[in-house]
Design an enzyme around this catalytic site. Sequence first.
Site, PDB file in Angstrom:
ATOM      1  N   SER A 175       1.245  -1.126   0.093  1.00  0.00           N
ATOM      2  CA  SER A 175      -0.107  -0.061   0.108  1.00  0.00           C
ATOM      3  C   SER A 175       0.821   1.173  -0.012  1.00  0.00           C
ATOM      4  O   SER A 175       2.068   1.207   0.406  1.00  0.00           O
ATOM      5  CB  SER A 175      -0.782  -0.038   1.224  1.00  0.00           C
ATOM      6  OG  SER A 175      -1.377   1.299   1.352  1.00  0.00           O
ATOM      7  N   TYR A 188      -2.426  -1.327  10.400  1.00  0.00           N
ATOM      8  CA  TYR A 188      -2.692  -1.427   8.990  1.00  0.00           C
ATOM      9  C   TYR A 188      -1.233  -1.116   7.980  1.00  0.00           C
ATOM     10  O   TYR A 188      -0.777  -1.969   7.475  1.00  0.00           O
ATOM     11  CB  TYR A 188      -3.752  -0.916   8.418  1.00  0.00           C
ATOM     12  CG  TYR A 188      -3.797  -1.130   6.756  1.00  0.00           C
ATOM     13  CD1 TYR A 188      -4.640  -2.084   6.292  1.00  0.00           C
ATOM     14  CD2 TYR A 188      -3.615   0.043   6.016  1.00  0.00           C
ATOM     15  CE1 TYR A 188      -4.705  -2.197   4.871  1.00  0.00           C
ATOM     16  CE2 TYR A 188      -3.688  -0.029   4.531  1.00  0.00           C
ATOM     17  CZ  TYR A 188      -4.194  -1.413   4.100  1.00  0.00           C
ATOM     18  OH  TYR A 188      -4.261  -1.491   2.743  1.00  0.00           O
TER      19      TYR A 188
END
Length: 283
Positions: A175, A188
């Site tokens: 990400s 995350y």
Amino acid sequence: MKPKSFPKQKQKLPGEESRMTPGPEVIREGYRGSGKLAGTVALITGGDSGIGRSVALHFAREGADVAIAYLSEDNDARDTRDMVKAEGRKCLLLKGNLRKTSFCKKIVTQTVQKLGVLNILVNNAAMQVPEKAVQEISPANLQATFETNIYPFFHAVAEALKHLSKGDAIINTTSVTAYRGSEHLLDYSSTKGAIVTFTRSLSTMLVEKQIRVNAVAPGPIWTPLIPASFSPDEVAKFGQDVPMKRAGQPSEVAPAYVYLACADSSYMTGQVLHINGGELIGG
């Protein structure tokens, strides 16, 4: 034209693509397959919806049979299977919890048993629970995030290496948050940073076997995880803070996976492709 804003909406985790307004664009009109993956078999975790669904459909259009592992979203999984079958390819559905090591092994063995071989492993499944302060991250959510987002990569790869061979590929979904951080997704983004390091280290480990290991780092992409994670107000303006001023669609990310899965990227390993709407990221 891609939307710059979305209607306010809210779902419960893990989210369902069939309930999103508007639904994500899975494959762009006019995308033509050219047999880049003909005769191959791919296993995609989180393949029922979002980026995973789009990857499955693109792979199928390029000639691959696919297996998709998913948690509980039966309707989305069946829809993805129908899309893959409409491309003339096979699609195996594998339902279960990737937090269980036994399931990580099972999805590999089932793929080989049912589809005959395994050439491409896409580690894509993930979860996120936004929190504004580190002390608000519960021990249970912290554990669940790491056990979902990074542990299965180790277990699935360990089993897949019994079947992968020269010219095959492993693709990991990291990400943009791994590179710039995220003040509301601390756990995350930490797992996504771990995936970058995992990708680089594994690529070195497997380079002599000629198994390529690369990753894709999406920016804000319109997937079920968004209305399932954020407030309706945040959903409405999702993606507007990148240079392109809009969220991306899964159809704009999946072709990167095709590139990394096929021989076009034969001289590439240990790398990360950034599909993020123009955000300039180092690394």
